[in-house]
Design a protein around this motif. Structure first.
Motif, PDB file in Angstrom:
ATOM      1  N   SER A  85      -3.885  -4.632   7.833  1.00  0.00           N
ATOM      2  CA  SER A  85      -4.410  -4.020   6.862  1.00  0.00           C
ATOM      3  C   SER A  85      -3.057  -2.356   6.419  1.00  0.00           C
ATOM      4  O   SER A  85      -3.648  -1.722   8.069  1.00  0.00           O
ATOM      5  CB  SER A  85      -4.989  -3.585   6.234  1.00  0.00           C
ATOM      6  OG  SER A  85      -4.771  -2.733   5.038  1.00  0.00           O
ATOM      7  N   ALA A 111      -0.647  -6.756   5.008  1.00  0.00           N
ATOM      8  CA  ALA A 111      -1.160  -6.396   3.950  1.00  0.00           C
ATOM      9  C   ALA A 111      -0.761  -5.233   3.329  1.00  0.00           C
ATOM     10  O   ALA A 111      -0.305  -4.440   4.171  1.00  0.00           O
ATOM     11  CB  ALA A 111      -2.926  -6.651   3.387  1.00  0.00           C
ATOM     12  N   LYS A 132      -1.165  -7.031  -1.741  1.00  0.00           N
ATOM     13  CA  LYS A 132      -1.948  -6.968  -2.444  1.00  0.00           C
ATOM     14  C   LYS A 132      -1.885  -5.862  -3.960  1.00  0.00           C
ATOM     15  O   LYS A 132      -2.388  -4.456  -3.703  1.00  0.00           O
ATOM     16  CB  LYS A 132      -3.237  -6.540  -1.618  1.00  0.00           C
ATOM     17  CG  LYS A 132      -3.476  -7.715  -0.691  1.00  0.00           C
ATOM     18  CD  LYS A 132      -3.751  -7.253   0.315  1.00  0.00           C
ATOM     19  CE  LYS A 132      -6.090  -7.238  -0.346  1.00  0.00           C
ATOM     20  NZ  LYS A 132      -6.829  -7.611   1.070  1.00  0.00           N
TER      21      LYS A 132
END
Length: 168
Positions: A85, A111, A132
């Motif tokens: 992330s 992400a 996302k």
């Protein structure tokens, strides 16, 4: 309350048989009900399908990776990739995590949630982005300036009719 959790040996071949290219396992018992052992079991079931048609697919550990030890655990579990992330790691830590993945021959899927994150992730060395955000137009906006050599994955967590329509 969680729905019934099916064993990896039961679920894993279903992904392969229905044409998936990969299976993402949320290896966080609190969030997804799975563990790193489940990642290992998915990877082992896929390995056993080496001479089958269709053949094995990739297994991705999509746990919330906050420590490079988790990358090593993913490699030891024979995952093909991990999800990192950008929002959580930031541009300071991301390059080190990408290097750890490369050293262990793991694909790193980064992400991102906005155009700045997408651009910076690629500058840090990311070659696969997981976008996302909700909506097709918003996803396109995030990656509009990302080079065509970068693989882009549109994340859709389908939990309502609108999101199911997006998948269609």
């Amino acid at each position: 309350e969680f729905a019934q959790r099916l064993e990896p040996d039961i679920v894993s071949p279903i992904f392969r048989d229905f044409g998936a290219s990969a299976v993402s396992v949320l290896a966080d018992e609190r969030m997804g009900g799975c563990t790193i052992e489940d990642v290992k079991e998915f990877a082992e079931e896929q390995r056993r399908a080496t001479h089958n048609v269709p053949g094995p697919i990739h297994v991705i550990n999509s746990d919330l990776i906050i420590d490079e030890l988790q990358i090593a655990q993913s490699a030891a579990a024979n995952a093909a990739a991990v999800v990192l992330s950008y929002e959580l790691l930031g541009e300071d830590a991301l390059p080190d995590f990408l290097k750890s993945c490369a050293a262990l021959d793991l694909e790193a899927i980064v992400a991102v949630t906005d155009e700045h994150q997408a651009t910076r992730a690629v500058e840090c060395g990311a070659s696969i982005l997981l976008v996302k955000v909700d909506g097709v137009d918003a996803k396109v906006e995030v990656i509009k300036n990302v080079d065509d050599t970068v693989c882009k994955i549109g994340y859709i967590f389908a939990k309502n009719d609108q999101q199911l329509t997006e998948i269609e």
